[in-house]
Design a protein around this motif. Structure first.
Motif, PDB file in Angstrom:
ATOM      1  N   ASN A 183       0.809  -1.218   0.000  1.00 45.36           N
ATOM      2  CA  ASN A 183       0.000   0.000   0.000  1.00 45.36           C
ATOM      3  C   ASN A 183       0.843   1.270   0.000  1.00 45.36           C
ATOM      4  O   ASN A 183       0.488   2.248  -0.656  1.00 45.36           O
ATOM      5  N   PHE A 184       1.962   1.273   0.718  1.00 47.84           N
ATOM      6  CA  PHE A 184       2.825   2.457   0.720  1.00 47.84           C
ATOM      7  C   PHE A 184       3.340   2.735  -0.686  1.00 47.84           C
ATOM      8  O   PHE A 184       3.298   3.871  -1.171  1.00 47.84           O
ATOM      9  N   ILE A 185       3.820   1.696  -1.361  1.00 48.62           N
ATOM     10  CA  ILE A 185       4.356   1.866  -2.716  1.00 48.62           C
ATOM     11  C   ILE A 185       3.240   2.211  -3.692  1.00 48.62           C
ATOM     12  O   ILE A 185       3.406   3.054  -4.581  1.00 48.62           O
ATOM     13  N   PHE A 186       2.070   1.610  -3.522  1.00 45.91           N
ATOM     14  CA  PHE A 186       0.935   1.932  -4.388  1.00 45.91           C
ATOM     15  C   PHE A 186       0.555   3.406  -4.245  1.00 45.91           C
ATOM     16  O   PHE A 186       0.322   4.099  -5.236  1.00 45.91           O
ATOM     17  N   GLU A 187       0.510   3.894  -3.021  1.00 51.87           N
ATOM     18  CA  GLU A 187       0.192   5.311  -2.794  1.00 51.87           C
ATOM     19  C   GLU A 187       1.298   6.209  -3.341  1.00 51.87           C
ATOM     20  O   GLU A 187       1.016   7.278  -3.879  1.00 51.87           O
ATOM     21  N   LEU A 188       2.539   5.783  -3.210  1.00 51.76           N
ATOM     22  CA  LEU A 188       3.661   6.535  -3.765  1.00 51.76           C
ATOM     23  C   LEU A 188       3.510   6.701  -5.272  1.00 51.76           C
ATOM     24  O   LEU A 188       3.808   7.757  -5.838  1.00 51.76           O
ATOM     25  N   SER A 189       2.969   5.657  -5.923  1.00 50.72           N
ATOM     26  CA  SER A 189       2.803   5.698  -7.382  1.00 50.72           C
ATOM     27  C   SER A 189       1.779   6.737  -7.819  1.00 50.72           C
ATOM     28  O   SER A 189       1.743   7.119  -8.983  1.00 50.72           O
ATOM     29  N   LYS A 190       0.947   7.191  -6.896  1.00 47.51           N
ATOM     30  CA  LYS A 190      -0.018   8.240  -7.206  1.00 47.51           C
ATOM     31  C   LYS A 190       0.630   9.627  -7.156  1.00 47.51           C
ATOM     32  O   LYS A 190       0.086  10.572  -7.710  1.00 47.51           O
ATOM     33  N   LYS A 191       1.800   9.710  -6.482  1.00 46.15           N
ATOM     34  CA  LYS A 191       2.467  10.995  -6.295  1.00 46.15           C
ATOM     35  C   LYS A 191       3.701  11.152  -7.182  1.00 46.15           C
ATOM     36  O   LYS A 191       4.091  12.266  -7.503  1.00 46.15           O
ATOM     37  N   GLU A 192       4.327  10.045  -7.519  1.00 46.98           N
ATOM     38  CA  GLU A 192       5.544  10.060  -8.326  1.00 46.98           C
ATOM     39  C   GLU A 192       5.358   9.172  -9.545  1.00 46.98           C
ATOM     40  O   GLU A 192       4.601   8.208  -9.506  1.00 46.98           O
ATOM     41  N   SER A 193       6.075   9.489 -10.593  1.00 49.82           N
ATOM     42  CA  SER A 193       6.056   8.638 -11.789  1.00 49.82           C
ATOM     43  C   SER A 193       6.807   7.354 -11.487  1.00 49.82           C
ATOM     44  O   SER A 193       7.910   7.392 -10.937  1.00 49.82           O
ATOM     45  N   VAL A 194       6.191   6.244 -11.841  1.00 54.86           N
ATOM     46  CA  VAL A 194       6.841   4.952 -11.641  1.00 54.86           C
ATOM     47  C   VAL A 194       6.851   4.164 -12.943  1.00 54.86           C
ATOM     48  O   VAL A 194       5.969   4.318 -13.789  1.00 54.86           O
ATOM     49  N   LEU A 195       7.850   3.338 -13.080  1.00 50.99           N
ATOM     50  CA  LEU A 195       7.965   2.420 -14.206  1.00 50.99           C
ATOM     51  C   LEU A 195       7.804   1.009 -13.646  1.00 50.99           C
ATOM     52  O   LEU A 195       8.707   0.490 -12.995  1.00 50.99           O
ATOM     53  N   PRO A 196       6.635   0.376 -13.850  1.00 53.49           N
ATOM     54  CA  PRO A 196       6.456  -0.990 -13.371  1.00 53.49           C
ATOM     55  C   PRO A 196       7.318  -1.948 -14.196  1.00 53.49           C
ATOM     56  O   PRO A 196       7.406  -1.809 -15.423  1.00 53.49           O
ATOM     57  N   VAL A 197       7.934  -2.902 -13.526  1.00 52.93           N
ATOM     58  CA  VAL A 197       8.796  -3.840 -14.240  1.00 52.93           C
ATOM     59  C   VAL A 197       8.701  -5.218 -13.590  1.00 52.93           C
ATOM     60  O   VAL A 197       8.628  -5.341 -12.368  1.00 52.93           O
ATOM     61  N   CYS A 198       8.642  -6.243 -14.433  1.00 51.85           N
ATOM     62  CA  CYS A 198       8.686  -7.628 -13.970  1.00 51.85           C
ATOM     63  C   CYS A 198       9.717  -8.357 -14.837  1.00 51.85           C
ATOM     64  O   CYS A 198       9.406  -8.753 -15.972  1.00 51.85           O
ATOM     65  N   PRO A 199      10.936  -8.517 -14.345  1.00 48.66           N
ATOM     66  CA  PRO A 199      11.976  -9.160 -15.152  1.00 48.66           C
ATOM     67  C   PRO A 199      11.607 -10.563 -15.633  1.00 48.66           C
ATOM     68  O   PRO A 199      11.981 -10.947 -16.742  1.00 48.66           O
ATOM     69  N   GLU A 200      10.866 -11.312 -14.818  1.00 50.81           N
ATOM     70  CA  GLU A 200      10.498 -12.664 -15.235  1.00 50.81           C
ATOM     71  C   GLU A 200       9.627 -12.631 -16.491  1.00 50.81           C
ATOM     72  O   GLU A 200       9.843 -13.395 -17.427  1.00 50.81           O
ATOM     73  N   VAL A 201       8.645 -11.744 -16.502  1.00 51.73           N
ATOM     74  CA  VAL A 201       7.784 -11.612 -17.675  1.00 51.73           C
ATOM     75  C   VAL A 201       8.585 -11.061 -18.851  1.00 51.73           C
ATOM     76  O   VAL A 201       8.448 -11.534 -19.987  1.00 51.73           O
ATOM     77  N   LEU A 202       9.442 -10.071 -18.595  1.00 50.94           N
ATOM     78  CA  LEU A 202      10.290  -9.529 -19.664  1.00 50.94           C
ATOM     79  C   LEU A 202      11.188 -10.607 -20.268  1.00 50.94           C
ATOM     80  O   LEU A 202      11.538 -10.532 -21.446  1.00 50.94           O
ATOM     81  N   GLY A 203      11.556 -11.594 -19.457  1.00 51.34           N
ATOM     82  CA  GLY A 203      12.403 -12.684 -19.928  1.00 51.34           C
ATOM     83  C   GLY A 203      11.636 -13.772 -20.661  1.00 51.34           C
ATOM     84  O   GLY A 203      12.220 -14.753 -21.118  1.00 51.34           O
ATOM     85  N   GLY A 204      10.306 -13.621 -20.751  1.00 52.82           N
ATOM     86  CA  GLY A 204       9.511 -14.584 -21.503  1.00 52.82           C
ATOM     87  C   GLY A 204       8.832 -15.652 -20.675  1.00 52.82           C
ATOM     88  O   GLY A 204       8.206 -16.559 -21.235  1.00 52.82           O
ATOM     89  N   LEU A 205       8.915 -15.569 -19.364  1.00 49.44           N
ATOM     90  CA  LEU A 205       8.249 -16.567 -18.529  1.00 49.44           C
ATOM     91  C   LEU A 205       6.760 -16.246 -18.420  1.00 49.44           C
ATOM     92  O   LEU A 205       6.359 -15.089 -18.471  1.00 49.44           O
ATOM     93  N   SER A 206       5.964 -17.278 -18.259  1.00 50.76           N
ATOM     94  CA  SER A 206       4.508 -17.122 -18.229  1.00 50.76           C
ATOM     95  C   SER A 206       4.018 -16.755 -16.830  1.00 50.76           C
ATOM     96  O   SER A 206       4.740 -16.850 -15.846  1.00 50.76           O
ATOM     97  N   VAL A 207       2.769 -16.351 -16.782  1.00 49.86           N
ATOM     98  CA  VAL A 207       2.061 -16.125 -15.526  1.00 49.86           C
ATOM     99  C   VAL A 207       0.792 -16.941 -15.604  1.00 49.86           C
ATOM    100  O   VAL A 207      -0.002 -16.736 -16.533  1.00 49.86           O
TER     101      VAL A 207
END
Length: 108
Positions: free
Chosen positions: A23-47
């Motif tokens: 929740n702290f990070i989620f609220e922070l994302s409302k005040k600052e620009s964030v770049l969401p990243v998931c290296p596993e997905v970027l590497g081609g792994l499934s969810v």
């Protein structure tokens, strides 16, 4: 802009198809620009995907070729994890990222 593990923002990208929304990070994302990243997905792994662990060392050892990232069925996912790490690094550079908030204990 801050790079943030996508799962901490509530994205269902973890190995189990869930997230680790903070929740702290989620609220922070409302005040600052964030770049969401998931290296596993970027590497081609499934969810979802089978959970993986580093064997034979740590992340530095994986990058040096002295350790592997293996899932619970013995499948070697090292290339996907390394590819995802480099894809995330490229995104960080392209977006001028100087700060990151990443998920603790993630193999990526």
């Amino acid at each position: 802009m801050i790079a943030v593990s996508a799962c901490l923002l509530g994205c269902n990208c973890r190995y189990d198809g869930q997230n680790k929304r903070n929740n702290f990070i989620f609220e922070l994302s409302k005040k600052e620009s964030v770049l969401p990243v998931c290296p596993e997905v970027l590497g081609g792994l499934s969810v979802p995907r089978k959970p993986s662990r580093i064997t034979g060392g740590d992340g530095f050892d994986v990058l040096d070729g002295n350790a592997e990232v293996i899932n619970i069925h013995g499948t070697d996912n090292t290339k996907a994890f390394i590819g995802g790490a480099y894809a995330a690094l490229k995104m960080f550079k392209e977006n001028g990222i100087e700060r990151c908030i990443l998920k603790d204990k993630s193999p990526s």
